[in-house]
Design an enzyme around this catalytic site. Structure first.
Site, short mmCIF file in Angstrom:
data_model
loop_
_atom_site.label_atom_id
_atom_site.label_comp_id
_atom_site.label_asym_id
_atom_site.label_seq_id
_atom_site.Cartn_x
_atom_site.Cartn_y
_atom_site.Cartn_z
N ASP A 39 0.88 -1.15 -0.03
CA ASP A 39 0.04 -0.06 0.14
C ASP A 39 0.93 1.23 0.17
O ASP A 39 2.11 1.28 0.09
CB ASP A 39 -0.64 0.11 1.17
N LYS A 61 -3.50 3.64 -2.77
CA LYS A 61 -4.48 4.53 -3.09
C LYS A 61 -4.40 5.57 -2.29
O LYS A 61 -4.59 5.45 -1.02
CB LYS A 61 -6.01 3.82 -2.69
N MET A 174 -8.45 9.81 8.11
CA MET A 174 -8.83 10.18 6.70
C MET A 174 -9.63 11.56 6.83
O MET A 174 -10.49 11.82 6.22
CB MET A 174 -9.65 9.20 5.94
#
Ligand SMILES: C[S@@+](CC[C@H](N)C(=O)[O-])C[C@H]1O[C@@H](n2cnc3c(N)ncnc32)[C@H](O)[C@@H]1O
Length: 257
Positions: A39, A61, A174
């Site tokens: 990742d 991502k 996030m």
């Protein structure tokens, strides 16, 4: 004659960032890989501890810039397990914290390929902890709530409102791009002098940390690089941060100037 490898997949939590915060089992599993799919937020230092002769595929991502979709990643896991044998899927923090691990497991297992999980140290706990911010503290906070600011469809999470009305330490992942909206929402329910910390690139060399209160954090928002991952912590436990009172004195002085 080339050796026939038995396909298997290990989902390994890489820890919060610093390469030495992976678990012992995680590192052993990584070193036993025939191929690595990794990742974003996985450090080069950690990858360099794996066998240098095996393939590595970046499937990260970040900020909606996806090199591969989740369906692509699922397929790559299966294809590479048949091709190489042991696939290590290296995921930031713990695989089961906002990691879409269950989708990968379901897909891989539907081919009869065994999957094992190696838990990781989640950034949700380790990043504040490494800054000296406790999640719970006797007489101050008896629980913590880890959440994301936005849901998968991009809408604002109602959990934020519920958590703000509780006395829990709030830990938001996030949420950096939504920081202004988060402050606005939380301020509806919590005192304006509630402490807030914004920690970016936690446990890594370029770590940064802003300590403030809900009513003064606006003055520091320009210091934030929204392209970098960050964790927002809200709650009285932040008063344990070594610089909280130093910052508080500066805020009081400025309010009199
Ligand atoms: C998709 S979530 C994955 C979380 C991961 N599974 C975990 O347990 O840490 C990614 C978010 O975790 C947070 N994050 C991960 N590593 C971080 C770090 N080193 N410093 C600050 N925030 C981090 C950020 O909020 C980032 O946007």
């Amino acid at each position: 004659m080339s050796e026939v490898k038995t396909p298997k997949v290990s989902l390994v939590g890489a820890g919060p960032g610093s390469e030495d915060l992976i678990t012992v089992r995680g590192l052993k599993t990584l070193q036993n890989a025939d191929i690595i799919l990794y990742d974003a937020l996985i450090s080069d230092e950690l990858l360099s501890q794996a066998n240098s002769n095996i393939p590595r595929i970046y499937v990260g991502k970040r900020c909606n810039q996806h090199s591969f979709t989740q369906d692509d990643i699922n397929l790559l896991l299966v294809q590479n397990a048949y091709k190489y044998g042991h696939v290590v899927r290296l995921k930031g923090g713990d695989p089961f914290v906002f990691g879409r691990a269950h989708e990968e497991i379901e897909y891989v297992e539907s081919f009869g390929i065994p999957v094992s999980i190696v838990p990781g140290v989640s950034s949700a706990l380790a990043v504040p902890s490494s800054q000296g911010i406790p999640m719970t503290k006797r007489g101050v906070s008896s629980s913590f709530w880890v959440m994301t600011a936005t849901k998968h469809n991009g809408s604002f999470s109602e959990d934020l409102k519920f958590a703000a009305q509780s006395s829990a330490t709030m830990v938001l992942l996030m949420g950096i791009r939504k920081i202004a909206e988060i402050i606005n929402e939380v301020s509806k329910y919590r005192s304006s002098i509630t402490p807030i910390a914004i920690i970016q690139n936690g446990t890594m060399k370029n770590e940064s940390c802003i300590i403030s209160t809900l009513n003064t954090i606006q003055n520091s928002l320009s210091e934030i690089d929204i392209s970098q991952p960050g964790i927002i912590v809200i709650g009285e436990v932040i008063t344990d941060h070594p610089s909280f009172y130093e910052e508080e004195i500066q805020r009081v002085i400025h309010s009199y100037l």
